[in-house]
Design a protein around this motif. Structure first.
Motif, PDB file in Angstrom:
ATOM      1  N   VAL A  19      35.220  39.859  43.532  1.00  0.00           N
ATOM      2  CA  VAL A  19      35.379  39.248  42.338  1.00  0.00           C
ATOM      3  C   VAL A  19      35.481  40.387  41.405  1.00  0.00           C
ATOM      4  O   VAL A  19      36.426  40.526  40.687  1.00  0.00           O
ATOM      5  CB  VAL A  19      34.170  38.407  41.751  1.00  0.00           C
ATOM      6  CG1 VAL A  19      34.246  38.388  40.194  1.00  0.00           C
ATOM      7  CG2 VAL A  19      34.310  37.058  42.646  1.00  0.00           C
ATOM      8  N   LYS A  20      34.564  41.541  41.779  1.00  0.00           N
ATOM      9  CA  LYS A  20      34.729  42.825  40.754  1.00  0.00           C
ATOM     10  C   LYS A  20      35.827  43.399  41.217  1.00  0.00           C
ATOM     11  O   LYS A  20      36.524  43.989  40.141  1.00  0.00           O
ATOM     12  CB  LYS A  20      33.334  43.572  41.271  1.00  0.00           C
ATOM     13  CG  LYS A  20      33.137  44.680  40.210  1.00  0.00           C
ATOM     14  CD  LYS A  20      31.848  45.577  40.487  1.00  0.00           C
ATOM     15  CE  LYS A  20      31.559  46.631  39.761  1.00  0.00           C
ATOM     16  NZ  LYS A  20      31.059  46.572  38.360  1.00  0.00           N
ATOM     17  N   TRP A  21      36.487  43.640  42.234  1.00  0.00           N
ATOM     18  CA  TRP A  21      37.508  44.272  42.661  1.00  0.00           C
ATOM     19  C   TRP A  21      38.727  43.687  41.505  1.00  0.00           C
ATOM     20  O   TRP A  21      39.499  44.543  40.825  1.00  0.00           O
ATOM     21  CB  TRP A  21      37.942  44.269  43.876  1.00  0.00           C
ATOM     22  CG  TRP A  21      39.092  44.839  44.295  1.00  0.00           C
ATOM     23  CD1 TRP A  21      40.256  44.188  44.422  1.00  0.00           C
ATOM     24  CD2 TRP A  21      39.385  46.186  45.044  1.00  0.00           C
ATOM     25  NE1 TRP A  21      41.307  45.099  44.932  1.00  0.00           N
ATOM     26  CE2 TRP A  21      40.746  46.247  45.337  1.00  0.00           C
ATOM     27  CE3 TRP A  21      38.349  47.349  45.058  1.00  0.00           C
ATOM     28  CZ2 TRP A  21      41.105  47.600  45.756  1.00  0.00           C
ATOM     29  CZ3 TRP A  21      39.055  48.358  45.608  1.00  0.00           C
ATOM     30  CH2 TRP A  21      40.338  48.480  45.821  1.00  0.00           C
ATOM     31  N   HIS A  22      38.760  42.512  41.619  1.00  0.00           N
ATOM     32  CA  HIS A  22      39.805  41.823  41.084  1.00  0.00           C
ATOM     33  C   HIS A  22      39.787  41.630  39.381  1.00  0.00           C
ATOM     34  O   HIS A  22      40.755  41.846  38.595  1.00  0.00           O
ATOM     35  CB  HIS A  22      40.369  40.596  41.829  1.00  0.00           C
ATOM     36  CG  HIS A  22      40.936  40.531  43.180  1.00  0.00           C
ATOM     37  ND1 HIS A  22      42.015  40.972  43.172  1.00  0.00           N
ATOM     38  CD2 HIS A  22      40.315  40.421  44.294  1.00  0.00           C
ATOM     39  CE1 HIS A  22      42.222  41.108  44.633  1.00  0.00           C
ATOM     40  NE2 HIS A  22      41.243  40.568  45.051  1.00  0.00           N
ATOM     41  N   PHE A  23      38.539  41.310  39.159  1.00  0.00           N
ATOM     42  CA  PHE A  23      38.400  41.145  37.760  1.00  0.00           C
ATOM     43  C   PHE A  23      38.268  42.485  36.810  1.00  0.00           C
ATOM     44  O   PHE A  23      38.638  42.643  35.806  1.00  0.00           O
ATOM     45  CB  PHE A  23      36.809  40.304  37.610  1.00  0.00           C
ATOM     46  CG  PHE A  23      36.752  39.644  36.004  1.00  0.00           C
ATOM     47  CD1 PHE A  23      37.624  38.964  35.515  1.00  0.00           C
ATOM     48  CD2 PHE A  23      35.681  40.282  35.292  1.00  0.00           C
ATOM     49  CE1 PHE A  23      37.274  38.232  34.175  1.00  0.00           C
ATOM     50  CE2 PHE A  23      35.527  39.736  33.987  1.00  0.00           C
ATOM     51  CZ  PHE A  23      36.365  38.890  33.633  1.00  0.00           C
ATOM     52  N   GLY A  24      37.768  43.386  37.720  1.00  0.00           N
ATOM     53  CA  GLY A  24      37.795  44.765  37.075  1.00  0.00           C
ATOM     54  C   GLY A  24      39.293  45.430  36.725  1.00  0.00           C
ATOM     55  O   GLY A  24      39.484  45.940  35.733  1.00  0.00           O
ATOM     56  N   THR A 117      30.496  34.283  31.223  1.00  0.00           N
ATOM     57  CA  THR A 117      29.722  33.910  32.202  1.00  0.00           C
ATOM     58  C   THR A 117      29.296  34.596  33.288  1.00  0.00           C
ATOM     59  O   THR A 117      28.242  34.406  33.758  1.00  0.00           O
ATOM     60  CB  THR A 117      30.825  32.715  32.823  1.00  0.00           C
ATOM     61  OG1 THR A 117      31.778  33.241  33.568  1.00  0.00           O
ATOM     62  CG2 THR A 117      31.220  31.625  31.894  1.00  0.00           C
ATOM     63  N   CYS A 118      30.067  35.655  33.417  1.00  0.00           N
ATOM     64  CA  CYS A 118      29.375  36.955  34.465  1.00  0.00           C
ATOM     65  C   CYS A 118      27.933  37.295  33.666  1.00  0.00           C
ATOM     66  O   CYS A 118      27.072  37.288  34.423  1.00  0.00           O
ATOM     67  CB  CYS A 118      30.259  38.109  34.483  1.00  0.00           C
ATOM     68  SG  CYS A 118      32.014  37.648  35.055  1.00  0.00           S
ATOM     69  N   LYS A 119      28.370  37.814  32.494  1.00  0.00           N
ATOM     70  CA  LYS A 119      26.978  38.318  31.672  1.00  0.00           C
ATOM     71  C   LYS A 119      25.835  37.385  31.698  1.00  0.00           C
ATOM     72  O   LYS A 119      24.671  37.764  31.665  1.00  0.00           O
ATOM     73  CB  LYS A 119      27.397  38.726  30.356  1.00  0.00           C
ATOM     74  CG  LYS A 119      26.524  39.601  29.526  1.00  0.00           C
ATOM     75  CD  LYS A 119      27.169  40.238  28.596  1.00  0.00           C
ATOM     76  CE  LYS A 119      25.909  40.847  27.364  1.00  0.00           C
ATOM     77  NZ  LYS A 119      24.753  40.923  28.026  1.00  0.00           N
TER      78      LYS A 119
END
Ligand code: ASC
Length: 127
Positions: A19-24, A117-119
């Protein structure tokens, strides 16, 4: 730690890493630090939407100790946590739909909604 709990921790961490790879990457595009390519951005948004449905089943009993930042508060407030994860999935679906328009004026706010929503869960449920 039971082997099952260790596997569950690795499973959800793997999903969140993706998720972090793509959302980042999408975040860099939204902030103008990377060029916007509509097709690539929509591809990443679809991936995040798919990934958003995966982590919940990894939050099993006994997996809140050891090599994890997930807090026991998850178990103690399961309905709230589940609601947060479902909100993540819902907003990720909306972002994937916005990404298909190719219109950054629609994408930017949809991206922001996912970030919230992540936060939300990180603030309450992550060490
Ligand atoms: C990200 C990331 C998060 C969220 C959050 C948004 O890119 O890694 O955890 O966005 O910071 O507020």
């Amino acid at each position: 730690l039971a082997a099952e709990a260790e596997d569950a921790i690795k499973y959800r961490q793997g999903v969140f890493s993706a998720v972090k790879w793509h959302f980042g990457t999408m975040g860099e595009v939204v902030k103008g630090k990377q060029d916007y390519n509509a097709e690539d951005f929509a591809r990443r948004a679809d991936i995040v939407a798919q990934l958003s449905k995966l982590p919940l089943e990894g939050f099993i009993a006994g997996s809140y100790e050891g090599d994890t930042d997930a807090l026991p508060a998850i178990e103690q407030n399961w309905d709230k946590f589940e609601g947060g994860m479902n909100m993540f999935a819902e907003k990720a679906d909306a972002l994937a739909a916005a990404a298909k328009t190719g219109d950054m004026d629609q994408i930017r706010p949809a991206f922001g909604e996912v970030g919230k929503t992540c936060k939300g869960c990180h603030d309450n449920f992550k060490d």
